[in-house]
Write an enzyme that holds these catalytic residues in place. Structure first.
Site, PDB file in Angstrom:
ATOM      1  N   GLY A  97       0.810  -1.213   0.000  1.00 53.01           N
ATOM      2  CA  GLY A  97       0.000   0.000   0.000  1.00 53.01           C
ATOM      3  C   GLY A  97       0.840   1.258   0.000  1.00 53.01           C
ATOM      4  O   GLY A  97       0.363   2.349  -0.319  1.00 53.01           O
ATOM      5  N   ARG A  98       2.071   1.098   0.417  1.00 52.97           N
ATOM      6  CA  ARG A  98       2.945   2.281   0.423  1.00 52.97           C
ATOM      7  C   ARG A  98       4.401   1.889   0.200  1.00 52.97           C
ATOM      8  O   ARG A  98       5.305   2.651   0.518  1.00 52.97           O
ATOM      9  CB  ARG A  98       2.800   3.033   1.727  1.00 52.97           C
ATOM     10  N   LYS A 117       9.788   2.765   0.779  1.00 52.94           N
ATOM     11  CA  LYS A 117       8.592   2.720   1.637  1.00 52.94           C
ATOM     12  C   LYS A 117       8.126   4.142   1.898  1.00 52.94           C
ATOM     13  O   LYS A 117       8.897   4.955   2.410  1.00 52.94           O
ATOM     14  CB  LYS A 117       8.922   2.004   2.955  1.00 52.94           C
ATOM     15  N   ASP A 129      -2.757   6.745   2.599  1.00 53.36           N
ATOM     16  CA  ASP A 129      -2.218   7.785   1.713  1.00 53.36           C
ATOM     17  C   ASP A 129      -0.919   7.368   1.026  1.00 53.36           C
ATOM     18  O   ASP A 129      -0.330   8.144   0.280  1.00 53.36           O
ATOM     19  CB  ASP A 129      -1.993   9.079   2.509  1.00 53.36           C
ATOM     20  N   GLY A 130      -0.458   6.141   1.309  1.00 52.94           N
ATOM     21  CA  GLY A 130       0.760   5.672   0.654  1.00 52.94           C
ATOM     22  C   GLY A 130       2.034   6.296   1.207  1.00 52.94           C
ATOM     23  O   GLY A 130       3.113   6.113   0.658  1.00 52.94           O
ATOM     24  N   ARG A 187       6.276 -12.346   1.231  1.00 53.09           N
ATOM     25  CA  ARG A 187       5.713 -12.604   2.561  1.00 53.09           C
ATOM     26  C   ARG A 187       4.881 -13.883   2.547  1.00 53.09           C
ATOM     27  O   ARG A 187       4.459 -14.329   1.472  1.00 53.09           O
ATOM     28  CB  ARG A 187       4.789 -11.429   2.941  1.00 53.09           C
ATOM     29  N   ASP A 263       0.995 -11.103   6.839  1.00 50.01           N
ATOM     30  CA  ASP A 263       1.537 -10.267   5.760  1.00 50.01           C
ATOM     31  C   ASP A 263       2.828  -9.572   6.185  1.00 50.01           C
ATOM     32  O   ASP A 263       3.477  -8.923   5.372  1.00 50.01           O
ATOM     33  CB  ASP A 263       0.498  -9.217   5.310  1.00 50.01           C
ATOM     34  N   ASN A 264       3.182  -9.720   7.448  1.00 52.80           N
ATOM     35  CA  ASN A 264       4.444  -9.139   7.914  1.00 52.80           C
ATOM     36  C   ASN A 264       5.491 -10.208   8.170  1.00 52.80           C
ATOM     37  O   ASN A 264       6.512  -9.951   8.814  1.00 52.80           O
ATOM     38  CB  ASN A 264       4.217  -8.321   9.193  1.00 52.80           C
ATOM     39  N   ASP A 273       8.987  -5.307   8.328  1.00 48.84           N
ATOM     40  CA  ASP A 273       7.928  -4.361   8.667  1.00 48.84           C
ATOM     41  C   ASP A 273       7.958  -3.958  10.141  1.00 48.84           C
ATOM     42  O   ASP A 273       7.219  -4.480  10.981  1.00 48.84           O
ATOM     43  CB  ASP A 273       6.543  -4.910   8.297  1.00 48.84           C
TER      44      ASP A 273
END
Ligand code: AMP
Ligand code: MG
Length: 511
Positions: A97-98, A117, A129-130, A187, A263-264, A273
């Site tokens: 997402g970012r 990142k 907002d990325g 991941r 996902d991490n 992350d």
């Protein structure tokens, strides 16, 4: 978006092997430029390790490339798609997402993927907002390198750039872009994504990609007949072993990740992350470092079990490839052996006791010694890092001063209110230690019990100064944490107990 073609980034040899997988795996897109980017920190020692050419990070085009303001020639930026379980629930599609991968480049340490990142929104940003704020970017930048310095596998951090662009969180902050580096950012959630959507051919493509480019030992082990030559079962086995090893090291050093969602979790067993992470100050096994983790799912003492739970999700995702349920379960079950073994080993190293014990009774006595020590530390919430360092110093002290009443031992005892509990434990420990070479043990302990860890308050001081435009503390911490086992006498203050205000620092997922 301009293309860069100047010395620093031009000399990188781009391969973009993840980009070769095809459209099902990512969306190609450019970073969104930030106004007037500036350097916050450059990790020149990582640059050297990777053998990347000068002028490397010192050129103006590097600043543009690593702030997402220009794309290096040869790079092929993309955001990858993944799904995952968050706080125990299936969260569906997530994705970068970012984070934006520029591609992978050759280095002295093998191929490395370069990721920005905070480089702007992607199709996976959902309502985000990325962007990444300065505060959390400094934390990830420093902690990645701190973990590496501690000998714990982690994604690395190459540099950090900032901009005055406002970013709204609980309050308005400013934006930063972290350039991180790893052989792969795949991941568990990438596998879960293709399995959950029944994209079975992509699932196989991804597994084959990881095996052939990153975990080639799977092929070698399968060829030797491991798990009946089932290479996907061996893949799950290798990830299980790497994850067990990583978890043992986290526990041993007192690291809390804070958001162990699937996902991490890195498929390569890298710490990945960094959000609300924390190194324990006082030893409290139930410590919850993530202010948003109301149930304490990711409390320090739960981390090893959560890793098993996450591996189980990965096992389910790989099930159709392994195609043998009993075998899949047997591989997962092996975590219950690998993790305690890795932890025993890590704790024996901390205690200066032999790691390859000959007999079960020796293993049990080291384990019992560890457990009883941790119980005393927990009862009094003794500072975890300081305790181990003082213990190492006591054992390493010259033999004539190393008797139980020496100065160095007194400084360990002074950490306890219940002196008799400590002295009882100390007696048993010294008996075991006496069976071995104490000088050697002390030296080894000083190389396994760090003097410096990235405590929350140290990061917080660096962040406060950086918000005022002074990045010197970030640089000081970076250098210090890259060699955390060295004495660095000029930085003694960084090894002291945290100030009282450290308790009031609240770190949540918001970053
Ligand atoms: P995290 O908890 O940071 O691992 O993020 C979970 C998911 O949310 C991932 O898909 C992230 O890419 C996404 N995410 C987190 N923060 C943002 C943000 N500010 N903008 C867009 N996506 C985000
Ligand atoms: Mg994440």
């Amino acid at each position: 978006m301009s293309l860069l073609n100047q010395p620093a980034t031009e000399m990188l040899v781009w391969r973009n092997r993840f980009a070769a997988l095809g459209d099902a795996f990512f969306t190609r897109l450019s970073p969104t430029a930030l106004p007037a980017p500036y350097w916050i920190s450059r990790n020149t020692s990582l640059m050297t390790e990777l053998g990347w050419p000068e002028p490397g990070l010192s050129s103006p085009d590097a600043l543009l490339a690593f702030s997402g303001c220009a794309i290096p020639e040869g790079a092929a930026p993309l955001a990858s798609v993944y799904s995952g379980h968050q706080f125990g629930q299936w969260a569906g599609r997530l994705g970068d997402g970012r984070a934006l991968s520029l591609g992978d480049v050759e280095s002295a340490q093998g191929h490395q993927e370069i990721q920005l990142k905070g480089a702007g929104p992607t199709p996976y940003s959902r309502r985000g907002d990325g962007r990444a704020v300065l505060r959390s970017s400094i934390r990830e930048y420093l902690c990645s390198e701190a973990m590496h310095g501690l000998g714990i596998a982690s994604t690395r951090a190459l540099c950090l750039t900032g901009s005055a662009q406002p970013v709204r969180r609980e309050e308005v902050e400013t934006a930063a872009v972290l350039t991180r580096v790893a052989p792969s950012f795949v991941r568990f959630g990438h596998f879960e994504h293709f399995a959950a959507n029944q994209y079975l051919s992509e699932l196989k493509t991804l597994a084959d990609h990881v095996i052939s480019l990153h975990l080639s030992e799977c092929t070698a082990r399968a060829a030797l007949g491991e798990h009946q030559g089932n290479v996907y079962a061996v893949l799950l086995q290798v990830v299980t072993e790497r994850t067990a090893q990583m978890l043992a090291q986290w526990q041993a050093v007192g690291f809390c990740h804070g958001v162990m969602n699937t996902d991490n979790m890195s498929i390569l067993g890298l710490t990945l992350d960094y959000g609300p992470f924390q190194f324990l100050d006082g030893f409290n096994p139930r410590h919850i470092c993530n202010h948003s983790d109301n149930q304490g799912r990711y409390a320090y003492h739960r981390q090893p079990n959560v890793a098993y739970w996450n591996l189980y999700c990965l096992g389910q995702a790989l099930a159709s490839l392994i195609n043998d349920q009993e075998l899949t379960l047997a591989v997962l079950e092996s975590y219950k052996t690998h993790f305690p073994q890795a932890l025993d080993r890590a704790m024996a190293l901390k205690l200066g006791l032999p790691i390859a014990s000959e007999t079960i009774s020796e293993i049990n006595s080291t384990r019992e010694l560890t457990d009883s020590l941790l119980a005393i530390l927990a009862r009094e919430q003794v500072d975890y890092t300081i305790f181990w360092r003082r213990l190492s110093q006591a054992v390493a002290a010259p033999i004539d001063a190393a008797d139980a009443s020496g100065v160095a031992w007194n400084s360990v005892r002074d950490l306890f209110l219940d002196r008799s509990a400590w002295e009882l434990w100390q007696q048993r420990y010294l008996q075991q230690l006496a069976l071995h070479d104490q000088v050697k043990a002390g030296r080894s302990m000083l190389a396994h019990n760090p003097k410096y860890v990235l405590r929350n308050h140290l990061a917080e001081i660096a962040i406060c100064q950086a918000k005022l435009g002074d990045f010197s503390e970030v640089q000081t911490l970076l250098t210090l944490l890259q060699s955390p086992f060295d004495e660095h006498p000029e930085h003694e203050a960084y090894a002291q107990l945290p100030p009282a205000w450290a308790n009031s620092i609240e770190i949540s997922c918001s970053s």
